[in-house]
Design an enzyme around this catalytic site. Structure first.
Site, PDB file in Angstrom:
ATOM      1  N   LYS A  77       0.913  -1.366  -0.031  1.00 50.28           N
ATOM      2  CA  LYS A  77       0.063   0.010  -0.040  1.00 50.28           C
ATOM      3  C   LYS A  77       0.868   1.237  -0.092  1.00 50.28           C
ATOM      4  CE  LYS A  77      -3.897   1.812   2.861  1.00 50.28           C
ATOM      5  NZ  LYS A  77      -4.692   1.804   3.932  1.00 50.28           N
ATOM      6  N   SER A 156      -9.712   1.562   2.935  1.00 50.20           N
ATOM      7  CA  SER A 156      -8.815   2.332   2.160  1.00 50.20           C
ATOM      8  C   SER A 156      -7.853   1.541   1.460  1.00 50.20           C
ATOM      9  CB  SER A 156      -8.030   3.257   2.908  1.00 50.20           C
ATOM     10  OG  SER A 156      -7.232   3.026   3.873  1.00 50.20           O
ATOM     11  N   SER A 180      -9.932  -0.649   7.115  1.00 58.27           N
ATOM     12  CA  SER A 180      -9.424  -0.545   5.681  1.00 58.27           C
ATOM     13  C   SER A 180      -8.634  -1.674   5.336  1.00 58.27           C
ATOM     14  CB  SER A 180      -8.378   0.753   6.023  1.00 58.27           C
ATOM     15  OG  SER A 180      -9.083   1.917   5.770  1.00 58.27           O
TER      16      SER A 180
END
Ligand SMILES: [Mg+2]
Ligand SMILES: [Zn+2]
Lengths: 490, 96, 488
Positions: A77, A156, A180
């Site tokens: 990420k 996210s 997330s």
């Protein structure tokens, strides 16, 4: 699909070690896969050249020198600082930021032999539940059938979840502040694990809400998640909130079964208007765990209902300070001058550099901390947070693990909730309470919705009992035997 | 509406976020709705409850003041600066 | 211990009482910064002493410096304060270019140290207790430089993150002299404790002053805060100006606006920096990156054992060990370097003589050239040798003062100067006797006066000998011989 891409992480580790397949071939296969799936807009950075170079080095090594993740391609990420690539948190304000140092989690994984093949798109500063606030555009869920109505991968960590869903990496890294990791894992048909707060160092992870942020793996299987977390976690002196409590061996007893284990199902997690399919999913979960020999009982977590508003005070408050450093002075974006004065520079830089959802949350956070509102909002929320944590404490006197759905729905159409923040926030209704309590939790793919989209079940266990959590997750995974993969030929 | 445009602008200035008139209007609505949605929270009785600061009750680890400093490579630290002059970061003139 | 001083300001309407509280920022002496591994040293090139946290790089986190905590505890003990077993680090939020994180990590509601005091001397016998509300740890900011370019301000983050102790007094100070005494004393205590070098020029110690005025026994007036006073002289001047400004405003029927003000050392005036309306909303909240600081009793005990002698204890010791009077003891104990100088100088010598030389001679000369004792051109060792030459009769006290002046200018040894200038004292009795004989022979009038009972004329004879020897004759011997000869 290439057979290599069907393998789990644990199987791939064995295969590389056997030298039947070269690391280079593994990496090339994964790169090809990522190249073929660009339409999902998952990647913020490609690290193919370095990945191939590293793979070549590995192939000249003897297998007895192999480290536990030797040659394993991972997706990271874009919130983890990595040397050599941009780290942007998907924000314009960090669009050209090159971190001069490596995050502890990625360092740990690299030291264990893992190869970062790409960095992934995410909601700006991890603030979102749909991966629709990235500077590089929305991430599209690989389970999408109709590209005129693309589905969200969740957020996210949507890019990281999508990459695993299309087998673009053996596992990926996400961060979870209020759900997330778990919610996108649920939307993409993956396993998503959020460890106990303090297990993984936050050093080098761009902060959203310091008291909640935790790194974790998104993987195809529960065993893979256990394997990945083993090498991600560490006690880190660079992070004062990281804990010096030895991680139990996560793999040793993972398959031993859950006979006699007590599982609680909180009655407050059956919420108004919850769809039949989610209710059904939860029923299935109960049955599966019972069939595996666990005792399933109803429990109560009385403060569940206020967890979301509590979270939406604490997280934005912390964020409002954490994101104050993006001021156009030391790094990142600065608006075009001339400026009337310094404040003009700040306001323009931050007004242009942050996206709408980030601004919204910074405004909430600033408001709840401001003079006159601090006690009524922030302090009150911290008190309620203790109540929520205490709910769990008393529940864990009676049960070992808690079962719930991961999200209140399957993946929705991108853009659907964008203009309705509260509706968007409700996505995290099942994941936020355990985040506030700092507990380890995992989402396991457990069924398909009537739209044939994946649905996840969540398990939560007591602090520092990731072994119990993963053992239960493994049993649930076996029982659910979710084998569906997205059809990418659309 | 709990939060009008004036308050939104005041908060936005505290956060140093420049807003257009349209944004100020939209955010006023959003913030009002969100704060209204938070009202339930106030019903929770928290008498004698300590605010929770840290979720894990652990000791603050202390670092030694040893005779070396990990001064980082200056070039790397200045590399991301949006504007600099020599080894200084620069900003539009501050008048006090 | 009541304040016996008269009110410093008398206006058209009578006496005014001044109420002053001080916030002193003292840089902790340490190798590394409070929450990062950047060097805490002063005087490096710009943006050189930086760890990643010091420019607030995304993903960096604070970790606390153990020695800095010890230093705060030590300072607290030296200030007679309570060391709190539990304290919290908070974020103080505001935007400024030299504040890299957009917040300062400080301590707000629960500081590491609270409730101390310093006794300041009001006169020989009276002292006044100034209460210290708290001492807390916080990060320093960087430095903005405004004079390098017409368009831009330059930012240097070297100082950013260096550990500061903010020491906040109660509003117990009643005039600028007290304020000056308080800071002088506080500075000395920290220097004795070795927790802050006290160098005000380099900014290791800075003061903010909260000043208000009122008619005696009235309610407190509106206060103004004067920021960043970087010398004791300026602190005193600023308070004097500000108190008078407030008095004349009030006496002409106006009101005081609560505001933050700056002192301009050139004009000697304070001016508005920001008003209450523009005041910051700091939005303090506990820093979630850190945990509460818990301090065990044992740690406090261990540190208390390492606490060196402090000014008050030193003063008492100077009285008992060296037999110094209160005045001498106070002056000598006021500065660490003075005490050190004195103790070196009095080693094997008369302490009273040593104290006298320091206070009446050395300080006078140092004052002329505006230097401190640590910068003295005459070391204690050199001065010691000069005193030895007085004590063994090589030179007289009077000559010694001449030699001292010369030493101060030339940095030569006393012996060198004496030899060069032939200042050696004449103590040879035969030589002096010859001179005396000659004078008696040539001055019959004066001899007769003496014999008639006018003993005052003795002084005249001594003066003649000194004239002939350019003052180098040993006055004791001269006296003795003249008396002997005249009585014959
Ligand atoms: Mg202050
Ligand atoms: Zn301060």
């Amino acid at each position: 699909m290439n057979e290599l891409l069907k393998l789990s992480l644990v199987e791939t580790v064995k295969l590389i070690k056997s030298k039947k397949v070269s690391a280079k071939e593994i990496i090339e296969t994964y790169i090809n896969r990522l190249e073929d799936t660009e339409k999902y807009n998952m990647l913020s950075e490609k690290n193919y050249d370095e990945a191939l170079e590293l793979a070549n080095k590995i192939d000249s090594k003897k297998p007895e020198d192999f480290r536990p993740l030797e040659g394993i391609p991972i997706a990271v990420k874009d919130i983890f600082c990595t040397v050599g690539n941009k780290t942007t948190a998907s924000s314009k304000i960090l669009n050209n930021f090159f971190a001069p140092y490596e995050s502890t989690v990625t360092k740990n994984l690299k030291n264990a032999g893992a190869i970062v093949i790409c960095k992934t798109n995410m909601d700006e500063f991890a603030m979102g539940s749909a991966s629709d606030t990235c500077i590089k555009g929305e991430v599209i869920n690989p389970w999408t059938d109709d590209f005129s109505k693309p589905l969200t991968p969740g957020g996210s960590s949507g890019g990281s979840a999508a990459v695993v869903a299309i087998s673009g990496a053996c596992f990926s890294l996400g961060t979870d502040t209020g759900g997330s990791i778990r919610q996108p894992a649920s939307f993409c048909g993956n396993v998503g694990l959020k460890p106990t707060y303090g297990r993984c160092s936050r050093y080098g992870i761009i902060a959203f809400a310091s008291s909640l942020d935790q790194a974790g793996p998104i993987s195809k299987t529960v065993e893979d998640a256990a394997y990945a977390l083993t090498y991600m976690a560490s006690w880190d002196k660079n992070d004062s909130t990281s804990v010096n409590i030895k991680m139990p061996d996560l793999l040793k007893n993972i398959k031993e079964g859950i006979k006699g284990l007590k599982v609680g199902v909180p009655k407050e997690y059956i919420i108004d208007g919850m769809s039949d399919e989610i209710q059904k999913l939860l029923e299935n979960g109960r049955t599966w765990l019972k069939d595996q020999g666990a005792e399933v009982i109803d429990i109560s977590l009385p403060h569940t209902k206020v967890a979301l508003p509590c979270y939406y005070i604490i997280a934005p408050a912390e964020a409002s300070a954490n994101l104050a450093r993006y001021d156009g002075v030391k790094f990142g974006y600065r608006a075009e001058g001339p400026f009337k004065d310094l404040n003009d520079m700040y306001c323009k830089t931050r007004g242009e550099g942050f996206g709408k959802e980030v601004k919204r949350r910074l405004l909430i956070g600033t408001y709840v901390l401001s003079s006159g509102y601090y006690d009524a909002y922030y302090i009150h929320a911290q008190k309620v947070r203790r109540k929520i944590a205490e709910d769990f404490n008393s529940a864990f006197k009676d049960v070992d693990v808690i079962l719930s759905p991961t999200a209140p729905s399957d993946a929705f159409v991108l853009g659907e909730k964008k203009e309705d923040p509260i509706n968007m926030y409700l996505n995290d209704v099942f994941t936020v309470p355990s985040s506030l309590a700092g507990l380890p939790a995992i989402s396991i793919p457990a069924g398909l919705s009537k739209n044939n989209k994946p649905l996840g079940l969540q398990l939560i266990s007591n602090k520092f009992t990731e072994d119990t959590l993963l053992k239960t997750a493994f049993a649930l995974e076996e029982a659910a035997s979710f084998t569906h993969r997205p059809n990418l030929e659309k | 509406m709990l939060i009008d445009k004036k308050v939104t602008k005041k908060i936005a200035f505290l956060a140093r976020i420049g807003l257009t008139e349209k944004e100020a209007e939209d955010f006023s609505k959003d913030l009002s709705n969100i704060l209204k949605w938070m009202e339930d929270l106030k019903k929770i009785d928290v008498k004698n409850v300590d605010p929770l600061r840290n979720i894990n009750d652990i000791e603050l680890l202390e670092r030694e003041d040893i005779d070396f400093s990990k001064n980082s490579d200056q070039r790397k630290l200045l590399a991301n600066a949006p504007k600099k002059n020599g080894n200084f970061f620069t900003v539009p003139k501050v008048i006090e | 211990m009541s304040d016996t001083r008269p009110y410093k300001i008398t206006g058209k309407t009578g006496s005014w009482e001044i109420v002053i509280g001080l916030e002193v920022h003292a840089q902790v002496s340490s190798k590394l910064k409070l929450f990062s591994n950047g060097a805490a040293s002063f005087g490096s090139n710009e943006n050189e002493n930086l760890d990643l946290l010091d420019i607030g790089l995304p993903g960096t986190l604070p970790t606390i410096n153990s020695f800095v905590i010890d230093q705060a505890i030590k300072s607290g003990l030296a200030l007679n304060a309570k060391v709190n077993n539990f304290s919290i680090f908070d974020r103080k939020n505001y935007f400024y270019p030299d504040l890299p994180l957009g917040y300062q990590i400080s301590q707000y509601k629960e500081p590491i140290i609270s409730d101390g005091y310093i006794d300041i001397d009001i006169n020989e016998n009276d002292s006044k207790r100034i209460r210290i509300e708290r001492l807390h740890l916080e990060q320093d900011a960087g430095k903005s430089i405004h004079d390098q370019s017409p368009e831009d301000s330059f930012i240097d983050f070297n100082r950013a993150g260096v550990a500061l102790m903010e020491i906040v007094s109660h509003p117990d100070l009643s005039d600028w002299d007290e304020a000056g005494d308080y800071v002088t004393k506080l500075r000395n205590i920290l220097r004795f404790a070795n927790t802050c070098d006290g160098n005000m020029q380099e900014g290791s110690l800075r003061c903010d002053a909260n000043v208000s005025v009122r008619k005696p026994n009235n309610a407190l007036g509106t206060r103004c805060e004067i920021k960043n006073l970087n010398s004791i002289k300026n602190l005193m001047k600023a308070i004097e100006f500000e108190a008078n400004r407030q008095v004349s405003l009030l006496e002409s029927g106006e009101t005081i606006a609560q505001e933050t003000r700056l002192f301009d050392a050139n004009s000697g005036k304070t001016r508005t920096m920001r008003s209450k309306e523009e005041a910051h909303d700091y939005r303090y909240f506990p820093d979630p990156d850190l945990l509460p600081l818990k301090i065990e009793e044992d740690r406090i005990h261990q540190i208390s054992k390492t606490l060196p002698e402090l000014p008050a204890q030193l003063k008492e010791r100077l009285k008992s060990q060296y037999n110094l009077g209160s005045y001498d003891a106070r002056v000598i104990s006021a500065e660490l370097e003075t005490a050190k100088y004195f103790e070196d100088l009095s080693e094997g010598r008369d302490p009273k003589q040593a104290a006298n030389w320091i206070i009446s001679n050395l300080f006078g000369k140092l004052n002329e050239i505006d230097k401190s004792i640590s910068e003295s051109p005459i070391s204690s060792k050199k001065l010691g040798k000069l005193l030895d030459l007085v004590n063994d009769g090589t030179i007289s006290n009077k000559i010694a003062k001449e030699v001292f002046e010369e030493m101060f200018m030339s940095s030569k040894e006393a012996k060198e100067i004496i030899e060069e200038k032939g200042l050696k004292q004449i103590s040879n009795e035969d030589d002096i006797e010859k001179l005396v004989d000659k004078i008696i022979l040539e001055n019959e009038t004066q001899v007769n006066q003496f014999k008639e009972g006018n003993t005052k004329v003795m002084g005249w004879f001594v003066g003649q000998v000194m004239k002939l020897t350019k003052g180098q004759a040993n006055p004791g011997i001269v006296n003795k011989i003249i008396l002997k000869k005249l009585n014959n």
